[in-house]
Design a protein around this motif. Structure first.
Motif, PDB file in Angstrom:
ATOM      1  N   UNK A  93      14.843 -54.980  -0.761  1.00 16.90           N
ATOM      2  CA  UNK A  93      15.077 -54.071   0.005  1.00 16.90           C
ATOM      3  C   UNK A  93      15.862 -53.143  -0.510  1.00 16.90           C
ATOM      4  N   UNK A  94      16.692 -53.365  -1.282  1.00 18.43           N
ATOM      5  CA  UNK A  94      17.696 -52.297  -1.872  1.00 18.43           C
ATOM      6  C   UNK A  94      16.875 -51.529  -2.671  1.00 18.43           C
ATOM      7  N   UNK A  95      15.967 -52.119  -3.720  1.00 17.15           N
ATOM      8  CA  UNK A  95      15.314 -51.488  -4.606  1.00 17.15           C
ATOM      9  C   UNK A  95      14.377 -50.452  -3.821  1.00 17.15           C
ATOM     10  N   UNK A  96      13.873 -50.589  -2.522  1.00 18.06           N
ATOM     11  CA  UNK A  96      12.978 -49.811  -1.887  1.00 18.06           C
ATOM     12  C   UNK A  96      13.808 -48.812  -1.306  1.00 18.06           C
ATOM     13  N   UNK A  97      15.122 -48.950  -0.780  1.00 20.06           N
ATOM     14  CA  UNK A  97      15.936 -48.241  -0.333  1.00 20.06           C
ATOM     15  C   UNK A  97      16.402 -46.796  -1.529  1.00 20.06           C
ATOM     16  N   UNK A  98      16.433 -47.603  -2.673  1.00 21.89           N
ATOM     17  CA  UNK A  98      16.827 -46.665  -3.815  1.00 21.89           C
ATOM     18  C   UNK A  98      15.689 -45.733  -4.332  1.00 21.89           C
ATOM     19  N   UNK A  99      14.272 -46.252  -4.185  1.00 16.09           N
ATOM     20  CA  UNK A  99      13.150 -45.702  -4.598  1.00 16.09           C
ATOM     21  C   UNK A  99      12.960 -44.439  -3.253  1.00 16.09           C
ATOM     22  N   UNK A 123      26.521 -50.824  -0.385  1.00 13.13           N
ATOM     23  CA  UNK A 123      25.663 -51.976   0.040  1.00 13.13           C
ATOM     24  C   UNK A 123      25.644 -53.203  -1.054  1.00 13.13           C
ATOM     25  N   UNK A 124      25.444 -52.509  -2.501  1.00 13.68           N
ATOM     26  CA  UNK A 124      25.484 -53.471  -3.633  1.00 13.68           C
ATOM     27  C   UNK A 124      26.766 -54.180  -3.711  1.00 13.68           C
TER      28      UNK A 124
END
Length: 130
Positions: A93-99, A123-124
């Motif tokens: 989910x974090x990766x998708x948020x960043x992208x 969040x991290x």
């Protein structure tokens, strides 16, 4: 009970909530960004829901294990598997948020980008403390 047995919970139908049809309350610090369009995870929503239902099954398996007085080390092994599954979901989910969200803010620049980077950093930090 094995780890696989804990994952065999039936899936809830599309659009239904596993807690009897009520959506979970919003988390503290929740931001309503609906006006900005779909969230980064929206394209993978069905896969995410399926993954969360599998994790829910693992947690229910833990409840059964405790109810059935399963050996504590076996319960702890299942806790570890459930924790790793949630962490993996969070990372995805974090990766998708960043992208999606952070990348869109980068196009806008300025304070929007700063806010999104600060939000992602926080969040991290929460994920690292969990």
């Amino acid at each position: 009970m094995t780890t696989t047995e804990a994952r065999t919970e039936p899936d809830h139908g599309p659009g239904t909530e596993p807690n009897g049809g009520q959506a979970a309350p919003a988390a503290a610090g929740h931001h309503d960004h609906a006006a900005h369009g779909p969230h980064g995870y929206s394209a993978q929503k069905d896969a995410h829901l399926k993954r969360l239902r599998r994790i829910e099954g693992q947690i229910r398996g833990l409840q059964r294990m405790v109810d059935e007085d399963v050996y504590c080390i076996d319960v702890l092994t299942q806790v570890s598997a459930s924790t790793k599954a949630l962490q993996s979901f969070a990372l995805s989910l974090l990766e998708e948020h960043l992208r999606h969200c952070v990348a869109a803010a980068a196009e806008e620049g300025g304070t929007e980008l700063d806010a999104k980077v600060a939000e992602a950093t926080a969040a991290i930090g929460r994920l690292l403390r969990s």
